[in-house]
Scaffold this motif. Structure first.
Motif, mmCIF file in Angstrom:
data_model
loop_
_atom_site.group_PDB
_atom_site.id
_atom_site.type_symbol
_atom_site.label_atom_id
_atom_site.label_comp_id
_atom_site.label_asym_id
_atom_site.label_seq_id
_atom_site.Cartn_x
_atom_site.Cartn_y
_atom_site.Cartn_z
ATOM 1 N N GLU A 149 0.838 -1.198 0.000
ATOM 2 C CA GLU A 149 0.000 0.000 0.000
ATOM 3 C C GLU A 149 0.874 1.249 0.000
ATOM 4 N N ILE A 150 0.501 2.223 -0.793
ATOM 5 C CA ILE A 150 1.210 3.502 -0.853
ATOM 6 C C ILE A 150 0.243 4.599 -0.421
ATOM 7 N N SER A 151 0.392 5.050 0.819
ATOM 8 C CA SER A 151 -0.478 6.105 1.335
ATOM 9 C C SER A 151 0.208 6.772 2.516
ATOM 10 N N TRP A 152 -0.376 7.873 2.950
ATOM 11 C CA TRP A 152 0.150 8.554 4.134
ATOM 12 C C TRP A 152 0.080 7.623 5.346
ATOM 13 N N GLN A 153 -1.044 6.926 5.479
ATOM 14 C CA GLN A 153 -1.260 6.068 6.639
ATOM 15 C C GLN A 153 -0.344 4.848 6.643
ATOM 16 N N SER A 154 0.005 4.346 5.467
ATOM 17 C CA SER A 154 0.827 3.131 5.406
ATOM 18 C C SER A 154 2.317 3.431 5.351
ATOM 19 N N LEU A 155 2.667 4.700 5.145
ATOM 20 C CA LEU A 155 4.077 5.043 4.941
ATOM 21 C C LEU A 155 4.572 6.079 5.947
ATOM 22 N N LYS A 199 6.942 7.586 -5.120
ATOM 23 C CA LYS A 199 5.684 7.206 -5.763
ATOM 24 C C LYS A 199 4.514 7.958 -5.131
ATOM 25 N N LEU A 200 4.551 8.093 -3.803
ATOM 26 C CA LEU A 200 3.496 8.830 -3.106
ATOM 27 C C LEU A 200 3.498 10.296 -3.526
ATOM 28 N N SER A 201 4.682 10.876 -3.706
ATOM 29 C CA SER A 201 4.775 12.292 -4.079
ATOM 30 C C SER A 201 4.234 12.551 -5.479
ATOM 31 N N ARG A 202 4.226 11.514 -6.334
ATOM 32 C CA ARG A 202 3.726 11.672 -7.707
ATOM 33 C C ARG A 202 2.267 11.252 -7.854
ATOM 34 N N SER A 203 1.692 10.733 -6.781
ATOM 35 C CA SER A 203 0.336 10.193 -6.864
ATOM 36 C C SER A 203 -0.714 11.300 -6.797
ATOM 37 N N ASP A 204 -1.921 10.969 -7.251
ATOM 38 C CA ASP A 204 -3.039 11.907 -7.146
ATOM 39 C C ASP A 204 -3.359 12.210 -5.687
ATOM 40 N N MET A 205 -3.066 11.242 -4.826
ATOM 41 C CA MET A 205 -3.338 11.395 -3.405
ATOM 42 C C MET A 205 -2.606 12.606 -2.829
ATOM 43 N N CYS A 206 -1.408 12.864 -3.341
ATOM 44 C CA CYS A 206 -0.571 13.941 -2.806
ATOM 45 C C CYS A 206 -1.242 15.302 -2.971
ATOM 46 N N SER A 207 -2.028 15.458 -4.015
ATOM 47 C CA SER A 207 -2.681 16.751 -4.256
ATOM 48 C C SER A 207 -3.699 17.089 -3.176
ATOM 49 N N SER A 208 -4.151 16.074 -2.439
ATOM 50 C CA SER A 208 -5.132 16.315 -1.374
ATOM 51 C C SER A 208 -4.468 16.590 -0.027
ATOM 52 N N PHE A 209 -3.144 16.462 0.031
ATOM 53 C CA PHE A 209 -2.436 16.711 1.286
ATOM 54 C C PHE A 209 -2.449 18.200 1.613
ATOM 55 N N ASP A 210 -2.448 18.509 2.912
ATOM 56 C CA ASP A 210 -2.316 19.914 3.291
ATOM 57 C C ASP A 210 -0.849 20.332 3.164
ATOM 58 N N GLY A 211 -0.593 21.628 3.372
ATOM 59 C CA GLY A 211 0.754 22.148 3.158
ATOM 60 C C GLY A 211 1.797 21.482 4.027
ATOM 61 N N ALA A 212 1.455 21.209 5.282
ATOM 62 C CA ALA A 212 2.408 20.575 6.190
ATOM 63 C C ALA A 212 2.746 19.166 5.720
ATOM 64 N N GLN A 213 1.746 18.428 5.266
ATOM 65 C CA GLN A 213 1.993 17.066 4.786
ATOM 66 C C GLN A 213 2.914 17.070 3.570
ATOM 67 N N LYS A 214 2.690 18.003 2.667
ATOM 68 C CA LYS A 214 3.546 18.079 1.479
ATOM 69 C C LYS A 214 4.980 18.404 1.866
ATOM 70 N N ARG A 215 5.145 19.324 2.814
ATOM 71 C CA ARG A 215 6.499 19.674 3.276
ATOM 72 C C ARG A 215 7.169 18.471 3.933
ATOM 73 N N ILE A 216 6.423 17.730 4.727
ATOM 74 C CA ILE A 216 6.977 16.558 5.404
ATOM 75 C C ILE A 216 7.419 15.520 4.389
ATOM 76 N N LEU A 217 6.596 15.279 3.397
ATOM 77 C CA LEU A 217 6.944 14.307 2.363
ATOM 78 C C LEU A 217 8.192 14.752 1.606
ATOM 79 N N GLU A 218 8.251 16.026 1.255
ATOM 80 C CA GLU A 218 9.439 16.556 0.573
ATOM 81 C C GLU A 218 10.683 16.394 1.443
ATOM 82 N N ASN A 219 10.535 16.643 2.747
ATOM 83 C CA ASN A 219 11.679 16.541 3.651
ATOM 84 C C ASN A 219 12.135 15.099 3.838
#
Length: 696
Positions: A49-55, A115-135
């Motif tokens: 699974e590739i998601s915020w909750q699983s990763l 893969k998560l950063s390129r997924s459609d799911m990423c577009s629904s993340f809030d700003g903090a989540q996107k920053r965390i993923l980038e970091n």
């Protein structure tokens, strides 16, 4: 592996049980925790699974597991250092570093993150989540996830070696500081020195020789013991009338940890060499470029530009300041042609007293720690709407002097807490002042929130006999400074631990809240709220308050020049210096000092052997951050000045805006975005130069 029994490091606790933690608990706790963490890491790696909750969430949980064990150990190593704890810390440090590398270098997890950063799911993340993923992705790259084979092995070996070298560096500074002592038993040598210093030097002697066959000491008759610990060293250099003794103590200070069994020269060379090699393995020119990859400053060149822009005005101001100081000293009987390094503090104190007609010893009775804390807490209530209450019932501590406070919001809800460890203990506590994280705010899956808890650690002069702890005004500024760091940690509203508080904040913006808070020491209402005589509670007179404000710009050019010097030494060692070349680190230090000092440098100066900020404290190729953030902090405070520092309603309004942006948003947004949300525009350098009395 079975969970260790009767081990306070792995028991469920709200707050660490510091008094129960012993050196023998560390290895079993670390081994068990890393074993459990590796199981969870394997589960994440093998999940399809590739998601915020699983990763992200399980990776965060793993990090919290390890931190819960290692954070109190690391903290105790700084505030309750002992030989057995030090050995246990160093024996387990390599395992902690190794596991961190395993997490960061997991190719399976890295691919899943991308893969998560390129997924459609990423577009629904809030700003903090996107920053965390980038970091997460950026940290993995900087930790060598792209390396293979021999390069990866070398990188990891260097990482482990660096952690050990940095710990060794810190231990050497602590031990070298403890090693030096100057015994004075001639009353003529301490003639005219302040009573507060004599009381401390007498108490230091008594503590050193307690139970030994030595004569007892009194503040009036001695003997007196001088050390390199800041509460002793600074007032000694400022007030000792014997020039030869000042020279001896000064040279001992600038050569700390540069010879004998505590020599840091080899540590420095290896640290610089290993950092440079790691940078090369990652494809960077040098370590300075690695450091800047995760900072607010856009490039190494932009850092040099900032230092250059500030160097000329501060150098010219410092030249005039030194010329005036030299003339003053001669007018008071100084016989030599020019002042030396061990003369400047002594004569600067006398000149300052002459110009502004007050002494530090006259002021200290008005700055008792208890009164200053009350003033700081009242200010926090006025501008941020928070209430701070001491509550140390059933709180386990690492020392009897430690205090515990809770913070409540405007709805009287408990939102955060902090420990305060205020006093110097040179026998087992490292010098300086800092804020550390005990518990980081995060929202759990069951919607409960872990309330943040901070460590605020200082090294003030302890109570002397029946006299409470009395602070210098610089101590007052230090307390406000560290509390500013604490506020950013404790008032965060971000629910993800990787972006709450100071986490995820670019390092060169971290000093913004701390330096911002220092300005309030000069705020009239705040000042008179804490400047009360500890015996009579009489408030300091307004005339002296005005003189104190006027003296803020005294030697301001020299002060800025010194910080620029430290920043350039740091940056050039990590950018331009070849640690395997023919030029030594001390020659490089000397070369920078010649460009950034109005005094001729001393050939024997080995200051960098005690420069813990860059060799053991996280500021490598980042010391410039103090000046970078000071531009932000001065500009931020200028908004309060614009609305009127006596305008209570406007101060509260702007204070809440500062709380809701700078103090609340943590690493959830880029610091430039956060600053502009508060200030309404990009930062300007004008307010900083104005605060130093330099031309705009």
């Amino acid at each position: 592996m079975n969970k260790p029994e009767n081990n306070p490091l792995v028991e469920n606790y709200d707050l660490p049980q510091f008094s129960k933690i012993a050196a023998e608990h560390i290895k079993p706790a670390v081994d068990y925790t890393l074993s459990e963490a590796r199981k969870k890491l394997s589960q994440v790696e093998n999940s399809e699974e590739i998601s915020w909750q699983s990763l992200i969430e399980p990776l965060s949980e793993i990090g919290q597991m390890v931190d819960k064990v290692w954070s109190p150990v690391s903290h105790l190593n700084s505030v309750r250092n002992s030989q057995d704890l030090r050995v246990a810390y160093q024996e387990n440090l390599g395992d902690i570093v190794q596991f961190s590398l395993e997490m960061s270098q997991s190719s399976k997890i890295f691919k899943a993150l991308e893969k998560l950063s390129r997924s459609d799911m990423c577009s629904s993340f809030d700003g903090a989540q996107k920053r965390i993923l980038e970091n997460f992705i950026s940290s993995a790259k900087l930790s060598g996830v792209g390396l293979e084979g021999e390069n990866k092995e070398e990188f990891n070996r260097l990482a482990k070696d660096l952690s050990e070298l940095e710990t060794s560096f810190s231990n050497n500074v602590l031990d070298a500081t403890k090693e030096f002592q100057l015994l004075i038993d001639n009353k003529s040598y301490v003639d005219s020195m302040p009573q507060s210093f004599l009381a401390l030097a007498s108490q230091t002697y008594e503590q050193k020789y307690q139970g030994k066959e030595k004569k007892s000491s009194t503040p009036e008759d001695g003997p007196w013991l001088v050390t390199l610990d800041a509460p002793s060293f600074i007032p000694f250099m400022e007030s000792c009338p014997e020039r030869q003794l000042r020279e001896k103590v000064y040279k001992a200070y600038i050569t700390r940890a540069s010879s004998g069994s505590f020599n840091n020269e080899e540590n420095i060379c290896k640290i610089l060499q290993y950092r440079k090699r790691q940078a090369e393995l990652l494809g960077y020119k040098n370590y300075a470029h690695v450091s800047l990859a995760r900072k607010m400053a856009p490039s190494v060149e932009s850092v040099y530009q900032l230092e250059t822009d500030l160097l000329e005005p501060s150098f010219q101001a410092a030249k005039k300041e030194f010329s005036d100081l030299n003339s003053f000293a001669k007018s008071q009987g100084f016989k030599n042609t020019h002042l030396s390094q061990w003369d400047t503090s002594y004569w600067a104190k006398k000149q300052k007293e002459h110009l502004f007609d007050y002494t530090e010893d006259q002021l200290k009775p008005y700055f008792s720690l208890s009164n200053v804390l009350k003033g700081l807490f009242d200010l926090s209530k006025d501008i941020f709407g928070i209430k701070i209450v001491e509550d140390d019932t059933r709180i386990d501590k690492w020392h009897e002097d430690v205090r515990f406070f809770k913070i409540f919001d405007e709805q009287n809800q408990h939102i955060a807490s902090f420990y305060l460890d205020p006093f110097s203990r040179p026998e087992n506590k490292r010098g300086g002042a800092w804020m550390g994280e005990c518990i980081v705010r995060q929202k759990r899956s069951d919607a409960t929130v872990d309330k943040p808890v901070a460590y605020l650690v200082c090294n003030f002069t302890p109570p002397l006999g029946s006299t409470p702890s009395l602070l210098t005004f610089r101590d007052v500024e230090t307390l406000f400074h560290e509390f500013g760091h604490g506020l950013q940690h404790m008032l965060t509203k971000v629910d993800y631990p990787e972006a709450s508080g100071i986490n995820g904040v670019e390092w060169d913006a971290v000093e913004l809240p701390s330096q911002f808070m220092e300005n309030w020491c000069y705020h009239e209402k705040t000042f008179f709220g804490f400047a009360k005589h500890y015996e009579t509670q009489e408030t300091l007179d307004k005339k002296t308050y005005q003189k104190l404000g006027d003296s803020r710009k005294y030697l301001a050019g020299s002060s800025m020049l010194r910080q620029i010097q430290f920043g350039l030494i740091d940056m050039e060692l990590h950018d331009q210096f070849d640690p395997t070349g023919s030029v030594s680190v001390f020659e490089k230090q000397l070369e920078v000092v010649k460009r950034t000092s109005v005094l001729n440098p001393l050939e024997e100066d080995r200051f960098i052997c005690g420069f813990s900020h860059i060799f053991a404290g996280g500021y490598a190729a980042g010391y410039y951050s103090y000046k970078w953030a000071e531009v932000l902090s001065a500009d931020a405070f200028s908004l309060f000045e614009e609305v009127g520092l006596e305008n209570k309603d406007e101060l509260k309004k702007i204070g809440h805006l500062f709380k809701d942006t700078v103090l609340s948003l943590g690493g959830g947004e880029h610091p430039m975005t956060v600053f502009e949300r508060f200030r309404g525009r990009p930062p300007k350098v004008d307010a900083l130069l104005k605060s130093y009395g330099l031309s705009v």
